[in-house]
Design an enzyme around this catalytic site. Structure first.
Site, PDB file in Angstrom:
ATOM      1  N   HIS A  23       0.818  -1.210   0.000  1.00 15.95           N
ATOM      2  CA  HIS A  23       0.000   0.000   0.000  1.00 15.95           C
ATOM      3  C   HIS A  23       0.856   1.266   0.000  1.00 15.95           C
ATOM      4  O   HIS A  23       2.021   1.256   0.419  1.00 15.95           O
ATOM      5  CB  HIS A  23      -0.934   0.009   1.217  1.00 15.95           C
ATOM      6  N   GLU A 135      -2.200  -7.471   7.188  1.00 13.44           N
ATOM      7  CA  GLU A 135      -0.992  -7.335   8.001  1.00 13.44           C
ATOM      8  C   GLU A 135      -1.149  -8.169   9.270  1.00 13.44           C
ATOM      9  O   GLU A 135      -2.205  -8.762   9.518  1.00 13.44           O
ATOM     10  CB  GLU A 135      -0.786  -5.848   8.331  1.00 13.44           C
TER      11      GLU A 135
END
Length: 281
Positions: A23, A135
């Site tokens: 990201h 994550e």
């Protein structure tokens, strides 16, 4: 002949091309780089992209279009956190959403107080959110997602059907997922990719997920190649790789192989004929 250093061969239909993307810069990255304890700040719950992050998205989008990648990607898989969703639709989505007669937008306007216009799903690949490429679970508020029902309003054309619970039940305030658990989840995710029919897939995910998953690979490569694979990703970095189905997990047949001998006829090769010929006396 055993495979050693140098080129090797493998059937094309037992390979997939994946484009791995971390990201763009999130709000938590700015303070977290100065002080690791900032990642514990509840103000960064499911942190959005910064304005610099959106500039990174714009630049990667230009690269994806200039390289022709935008026309080849058949599916975009994204982690269901705000920063990955924003990055995914910003890089691989359509143009600005202005005509309400078009299909649902990938993103409505001003998500995460970004000031960004809505993003169209027109002429873009399908997008699907998957929990397994998130994550590390736990402890850091920036890694806790919002409810799926909130995301469905903000990202109407993204498919959230694979997420089992509206609320984030995987994130625990006092337990952080270990790197071993994360790596195992990464391998599970890659195995899931083999259940997909698409051959060229973009995955928008996170630094920890990428580095700990990729470290499980490349042990049969020269050190420089393994380093190329496993070095930590920068924000909005893209790396393209090929994954190979050596364990025969996939069941796809080749779409390009051709059986030959149509119409049938004699085709015994000369070298085979020599082997099959009887020994002369």
């Amino acid at each position: 002949m055993d495979c050693g250093p140098g080129p090797s061969l493998y059937p094309l239909h037992r390979c997939k091309t994946i484009h791995l993307v971390r990201h763009a810069q999130g709000l938590h990255n700015v303070e977290g780089e100065k002080n690791y304890k900032a990642y514990l700040n509840p103000e960064y719950l499911d942190a959005p992209l910064t304005q610099l992050g959106w500039q990174q998205v714009d630049n990667l989008r230009k690269h994806v279009h200039a390289s022709g990648l935008s026309k080849r990607v058949e599916l975009v898989v994204t982690s269901p956190l705000l920063r990955t969703l924003q990055t995914a639709v910003g890089v691989f989505g359509g143009e600005g959403y202005t005509d309400r007669t078009n299909p649902l937008p990938l993103m409505v306007a001003n998500v995460g107080s970004s000031g960004r216009a809505a993003i169209s799903s027109h002429n873009s690949p399908p997008f699907i959110a998957v929990e397994d490429c998130r994550e590390h679970f736990g402890v850091h508020p920036c890694d806790k997602r919002h409810d799926v029902s909130d995301y469905q309003f903000l990202f109407p054309a993204v498919d959230f059907s694979l997420i089992e619970t509206d609320e984030d039940v995987l994130w625990k305030a006092d337990v952080r997922e270990s790197t071993e658990e994360l790596a195992a989840r990464g391998l599970k995710f890659l195995n899931w990719l083999w259940t997909r029919k698409e051959k060229e897939i973009a995955i928008v995910t996170h630094s920890g997920f990428l580095v700990h998953t990729l470290r499980a690979f490349g042990n049969d490569c020269v050190p420089s190649v393994k380093k190329e694979m496993c070095t930590r990703f920068a924000n909005c970095e893209l790396r393209s790789m090929v994954i190979v189905d050596r364990s025969m997990i996939g069941s796809d047949v080749s779409t390009t192989n051709y059986p030959g001998k149509v119409p049938p006829g004699s085709d015994l090769p000369s070298d085979d004929a020599e082997e099959e010929a009887p020994n002369s006396i």
